[in-house]
Design an enzyme around this catalytic site. Sequence first.
Site, PDB file in Angstrom:
ATOM      1  N   ARG A  24       3.019   6.654  12.279  1.00 51.12           N
ATOM      2  CA  ARG A  24       3.951   5.789  11.535  1.00 51.12           C
ATOM      3  C   ARG A  24       5.411   6.165  11.803  1.00 51.12           C
ATOM      4  O   ARG A  24       6.267   6.055  10.927  1.00 51.12           O
ATOM      5  CB  ARG A  24       3.683   5.816  10.021  1.00 51.12           C
ATOM      6  CG  ARG A  24       2.335   5.239   9.611  1.00 51.12           C
ATOM      7  CD  ARG A  24       2.318   4.908   8.118  1.00 51.12           C
ATOM      8  NE  ARG A  24       0.938   4.741   7.652  1.00 51.12           N
ATOM      9  CZ  ARG A  24       0.416   5.382   6.610  1.00 51.12           C
ATOM     10  NH1 ARG A  24       1.132   6.232   5.904  1.00 51.12           N
ATOM     11  NH2 ARG A  24      -0.830   5.165   6.254  1.00 51.12           N
ATOM     12  N   ARG A  28       9.392   3.034   7.104  1.00 48.38           N
ATOM     13  CA  ARG A  28      10.352   2.837   6.017  1.00 48.38           C
ATOM     14  C   ARG A  28      11.289   4.014   5.782  1.00 48.38           C
ATOM     15  O   ARG A  28      12.280   3.880   5.061  1.00 48.38           O
ATOM     16  CB  ARG A  28       9.587   2.525   4.723  1.00 48.38           C
ATOM     17  CG  ARG A  28       8.967   1.138   4.712  1.00 48.38           C
ATOM     18  CD  ARG A  28       8.168   0.904   3.452  1.00 48.38           C
ATOM     19  NE  ARG A  28       6.937   1.683   3.441  1.00 48.38           N
ATOM     20  CZ  ARG A  28       6.167   1.839   2.366  1.00 48.38           C
ATOM     21  NH1 ARG A  28       6.520   1.286   1.216  1.00 48.38           N
ATOM     22  NH2 ARG A  28       5.045   2.548   2.441  1.00 48.38           N
ATOM     23  N   ARG A  37      13.042  -5.089   8.730  1.00 50.97           N
ATOM     24  CA  ARG A  37      11.962  -5.578   7.847  1.00 50.97           C
ATOM     25  C   ARG A  37      12.492  -6.597   6.848  1.00 50.97           C
ATOM     26  O   ARG A  37      11.832  -7.606   6.559  1.00 50.97           O
ATOM     27  CB  ARG A  37      11.329  -4.377   7.124  1.00 50.97           C
ATOM     28  CG  ARG A  37      10.295  -4.720   6.074  1.00 50.97           C
ATOM     29  CD  ARG A  37       9.011  -5.250   6.669  1.00 50.97           C
ATOM     30  NE  ARG A  37       8.033  -5.513   5.625  1.00 50.97           N
ATOM     31  CZ  ARG A  37       7.995  -6.612   4.862  1.00 50.97           C
ATOM     32  NH1 ARG A  37       8.908  -7.560   5.044  1.00 50.97           N
ATOM     33  NH2 ARG A  37       7.063  -6.766   3.952  1.00 50.97           N
ATOM     34  N   ASP A  74      -0.493  -3.432  12.905  1.00 53.76           N
ATOM     35  CA  ASP A  74      -1.293  -2.971  11.769  1.00 53.76           C
ATOM     36  C   ASP A  74      -2.766  -3.148  12.108  1.00 53.76           C
ATOM     37  O   ASP A  74      -3.124  -4.049  12.874  1.00 53.76           O
ATOM     38  CB  ASP A  74      -0.954  -3.771  10.511  1.00 53.76           C
ATOM     39  CG  ASP A  74      -1.538  -3.122   9.265  1.00 53.76           C
ATOM     40  OD1 ASP A  74      -2.672  -3.482   8.874  1.00 53.76           O
ATOM     41  OD2 ASP A  74      -0.874  -2.233   8.687  1.00 53.76           O
ATOM     42  N   TYR A 150     -11.799  -2.674   4.270  1.00 54.83           N
ATOM     43  CA  TYR A 150     -10.816  -3.599   3.704  1.00 54.83           C
ATOM     44  C   TYR A 150     -11.374  -5.019   3.621  1.00 54.83           C
ATOM     45  O   TYR A 150     -11.123  -5.742   2.658  1.00 54.83           O
ATOM     46  CB  TYR A 150      -9.538  -3.601   4.548  1.00 54.83           C
ATOM     47  CG  TYR A 150      -8.746  -2.324   4.458  1.00 54.83           C
ATOM     48  CD1 TYR A 150      -7.798  -2.130   3.455  1.00 54.83           C
ATOM     49  CD2 TYR A 150      -8.937  -1.294   5.375  1.00 54.83           C
ATOM     50  CE1 TYR A 150      -7.070  -0.956   3.371  1.00 54.83           C
ATOM     51  CE2 TYR A 150      -8.210  -0.115   5.300  1.00 54.83           C
ATOM     52  CZ  TYR A 150      -7.285   0.045   4.289  1.00 54.83           C
ATOM     53  OH  TYR A 150      -6.573   1.215   4.207  1.00 54.83           O
TER      54      TYR A 150
END
Length: 341
Positions: A24, A28, A37, A74, A150
């Site tokens: 990652r 962020r 973003r 992703d 998921y």
Amino acid sequence: MTNRKLLQCVLGQKFDVPPMWIMRQAGRYLPEYREVRASTKGFLDLCYTPEKAIEVTLQPLRRFDLDAAILFSDILVIPDALGQSVQFQPGEGPLLEPLEGMDDVKALSVDKVLDHLNPVLETVAGLRSTIDDDKTLIGFCGAPWTVATYMIGGKGSPDQAAARLFALQQPEAFAELMDVLVEASAKYLIAQFKAGADVVQIFESWALNLDEVAFDTYVVAPTVKLINKIRAEIPNAPIIGFPRGAAANVPRYIRETGVNSVGIDYAMPLDYAKQHIAPLATVQGNLDPLRLVAGGDQMNRAVDAILEAFSDTPHIFNLGHGIVPQTPIEHVEQLVRRVKG
């Protein structure tokens, strides 16, 4: 022979100073990422807009002396491409329309997966033509089991109970779902290689919480099928596996799947990894991301212990899980200096 140090290390070459990247690494914790973003309609929009996905992939390489770029995307683009509803809600994470049985699985379609994911493949090609020639380009996907958790649960969960019960109570539907995910993921990773990826990582983020039989059935067997399909098309394709939380199952995972390199999580004891994992594959990892948040002397000691443990074997320095948003940039700079000397 390639001059891409991290690729060479995946393939078994040892370096005095290990190559490094950070899971990652585009994310962020970087203000420039947050700016890009904020300019998008949503997270998937960022993943599917090559110009912006390329930009955020490159951002950490501008700041830090890293040896690889990893495609910004992703793991849940696969269920999105298969036709399942996937949404990313701010503050909530991913939300999917849960699969409830065979009818829902049968409604998934592999036919248009590559068309749907063409913007991601454009990003891969654009990155290869943009990044320095000595930087390794890493592509990736989620492993079938992790993505299935998921798709069945509808969101992330601490124990994957919904998917585990689905597999036990509806074994035929589960097997069908695994086959769909293997097929879609193989097409996707083969296309990433053809677009310019040097190596791919298979993220098995939920390899924990499984007994031996479940681990073999849900994790190992589909991954073997996936890698066999990839290497039938891309002979000797360089592959990193990351079976997070697999603990003492990791050596079997390596032997059965044939991955070149394996990521180890931060709970893995260094002595165990040195004795039982390093002889089988290039080790990648495994600093606790919260040690990076805290920084200082404790982080330096942890980094030094990892470097010492794998000093005699091929090793890629990384975290044991993804970098977290509250990580100070100066601590990442400290980390890179410590690893690179």
